[in-house]
Enzyme design. Structure first.
Site, short mmCIF file in Angstrom:
data_model
loop_
_atom_site.label_atom_id
_atom_site.label_comp_id
_atom_site.label_asym_id
_atom_site.label_seq_id
_atom_site.Cartn_x
_atom_site.Cartn_y
_atom_site.Cartn_z
N HIS A 338 0.83 -1.20 0.00
CA HIS A 338 0.00 0.00 0.00
C HIS A 338 0.87 1.25 0.00
CE1 HIS A 338 -2.76 3.10 1.12
NE2 HIS A 338 -2.23 3.25 2.32
N HIS A 389 -9.01 -4.87 -4.51
CA HIS A 389 -10.13 -4.01 -4.88
C HIS A 389 -10.41 -4.16 -6.36
CE1 HIS A 389 -6.96 -1.59 -6.62
NE2 HIS A 389 -6.32 -1.80 -5.49
N HIS A 401 -9.61 1.22 -8.53
CA HIS A 401 -8.56 1.86 -9.29
C HIS A 401 -7.54 0.80 -9.66
CE1 HIS A 401 -6.48 1.50 -5.52
NE2 HIS A 401 -5.36 1.72 -6.18
N GLU A 419 -5.67 -4.71 -10.76
CA GLU A 419 -4.45 -5.23 -10.14
C GLU A 419 -4.48 -6.74 -10.00
OE1 GLU A 419 -3.75 -3.07 -6.52
OE2 GLU A 419 -4.09 -1.16 -7.52
#
Length: 560
Positions: A338, A389, A401, A419
């Site tokens: 992150h 996500h 995103h 991702e």
């Protein structure tokens, strides 16, 4: 002499199915080609006659006389060339091999009810079998992923319910493919008693479209065989699926895979599988996957809620570590993914795990490939994605995103991807399968289209881009722990597969503005297209990923 010169004396029969049949308006075409012509030559001659077939070439596979064939395969006079559009999407001991196989491998036009299972079990099971695993696939109302070339038609039916499905097959080739899959199952798991029955023709909603039964002395082999049977049938058998709406239909599926995903990945392996657990939050100042977070604010380092966010992040990372060891892992590496990638507080982390922090050359997949010697000297056996996500551009995924806020849409070989798919593809190129993906319900749907074999843990329901209905953190940890344990066990029994793509690999990224696209296009292999797009075409996934990662980082710099 032209490719279609009749004086050349080489005649081939081209067979068309599903969307190709519809676009050409015929099921069969005879072509006169010159000596030495290849499968690709035949395709080019076919496109000359029917230009509507030209789009989507990368998704087309071919078969020569009922066997998958490479485009450069030389043709002989009288050959049949089938054009294959995207297809429908704990043991112990060593029991003696049965004297003969008992198989039921069929395509059926007649409807099948739930009574198909006792019928098949009666036909294939024996007194030796302590494990009988059965699977039923049913037609559903919600649309699936459109095949390449069908996106425009799918958009026309967006938000409509499917009314019925129709299956079409290359009968003889499909039968041979089911035999090949059954042979692979016997070789890999010693499971000889197997049934695969697939419907063809129109199948109303809620009816059974496919049935699988695998029988073995022990349950692990039966589970693995059943999963392999349905996955390989969907990926390789020339069976096509159309979703029918009130005023049209859409062909569903992905490019056919011409052989087993990865033979080594399916052989039984030691249960002491290594696991790479990735607590991959969101780059920049967001963390969209942690169970109680559905807003960008608490995930910035300067926010007063950041410490609480880290505590939740550590809790889920530890749950994944604990589950991995319970599943038989010998080593676990946590890749802090992150923001600036140094979020996980070291002291509260499970002491059995090694944590990798800081900005890394391979970012979220660091440790899976060239530097696999982070712990020990052998590659990892499975990756666990925790705190993930939905992709950029998703209409309702929580804080959706892709790597940063710069890309607004990313596609991989023509399909929208986030991702999860990108990272899985890189790891797959290194032979590492993804066994678990944890996040919201929209991510679970996205994962199913790319990694149908992976465990999908849903810990919150998306309400909107900045809103979600989350389970309690302790419940989330229990879910992650259980999913990680199952994923590692399945990796140890050979049920998982690396996600592999055929070359060349094409990544296309739409940025927020032209300035970001200009910066991203500086990278070798990258080129501008459209108003804000950057296209990367590379010979393999790791090369495409490095160009993508560099471009995203440069594009973010352009934003200031």
């Amino acid at each position: 002499m032209t490719d279609t010169d009749p004086s050349s004396g080489l005649t081939v029969r081209m067979r068309l199915f599903a969307m190709h049949r519809e676009l050409a308006g015929t099921r069969e075409v005879r072509l006169e080609l010159r000596q030495g012509a290849t499968v690709e030559t035949a395709w080019s001659a076919l496109v000359d006659r029917f230009p509507a077939l030209a789009p989507g070439r990368a998704a087309v596979r071919f078969a020569q006389n009922g066997e998958y064939a490479a485009p450069d395969t030389t043709l002989e006079d009288g050959d049949e060339v089938a054009c294959i559009p995207p297809v429908s999407g704990g043991s112990e001991g060593s029991p003696e091999r049965p004297a003969r196989s008992t198989r039921v491998l069929e395509l059926r036009e007649a409807a099948m009810g739930v009574e198909i299972l006792p019928e098949l079990i009666d036909r294939v099971a024996s007194d030796e079998d302590g494990g009988v695993v059965a699977f039923l696939g049913r037609t559903r109302r919600t649309p699936g992923t459109p095949a390449p070339g069908q996106e425009t038609e799918a958009a026309r039916h967006a938000h409509r319910d499917v009314e019925a499905l129709e299956y079409e097959a290359h009968d003889s080739m499909a039968s041979r493919m089911l035999e090949a899959i059954a042979d692979e199952i016997r070789e890999r798991w010693d499971v000889a008693r197997l049934a695969i029955v697939h419907r063809v023709g129109e199948v109303p909603l809620g009816e059974i479209s496919v049935a699988v039964v695998a029988c073995a002395p022990h349950r692990d082999a039966a589970f693995a065989a059943a999963r392999y049977a349905i996955d390989e049938t969907k990926a390789r058998a020339p069976i096509w699926k159309a979703e029918r709406f009130a005023d049209g239909h859409v062909w569903i599926g992905e490019p056919a895979r011409t052989g087993p995903r990865n033979a080594a990945a399916h052989r039984p392996r030691r249960a002491a599988a290594r696991a790479r657990s990735t607590d991959a939050g969101l780059p920049e100042r967001r963390h969209g996957g942690s169970r109680r977070h559905q807003h960008t604010a608490p995930t910035g380092r300067g926010d007063e809620g950041y410490a609480a966010a880290v505590e939740l992040m550590v809790g889920e990372a530890n749950a994944a570590v604990d589950g991995a060891y319970a599943g038989g892992a010998t080593d676990v590496v946590l890749n802090d993914s992150h923001g600036q990638m140094f979020n996980l507080a070291p002291l509260p982390l499970d002491r059995r795990a090694v944590v990798v922090q800081g900005q890394k050359a391979w970012s979220m997949v660091q440790g899976g490939g060239p530097d696999a010697g982070l712990v020990g000297d052998t590659p990892f056996d499975v990756a666990l994605f925790v705190g993930y996500h939905a992709r950029a551009g998703h209409p309702s995924g929580v804080i959706a995103h892709t790597y940063s806020s710069a890309p607004t849409l990313t596609t991989l070989n023509g399909r929208p991807v986030g991702e999860t798919g990108i990272n899985a593809a890189v790891l797959g190129a290194w032979g590492v399968p993804v066994g678990l993906v944890a996040g919201d319900d929209r991510l679970a749907e996205e994962t199913e289209t790319w990694l149908p074999w992976a465990e999908r843990v849903v810990v919150k329901r998306a309400v909107g881009w900045r809103a979600a209905a989350s389970v309690h953190p302790e419940v989330a940890r229990d879910l992650v722990r259980a999913g990680a344990e199952l994923a590692v066990r399945r990796a140890g029994s050979g049920e998982l597969r690396p996600f592999e793509l055929e070359a060349p690999v094409r990544l296309e990224i739409e940025y927020r503005n032209g300035g970001e696209a200009d910066y991203a296009a500086i990278v070798p292999l990258a080129e501008r297209y459209g108003d804000r797009g950057v296209r990367i075409v590379a010979p393999d996934v790791p090369t495409a990923y490095r160009a993508f990662l560099a471009g995203v980082r440069l594009g973010s710099l352009a934003a200031g």
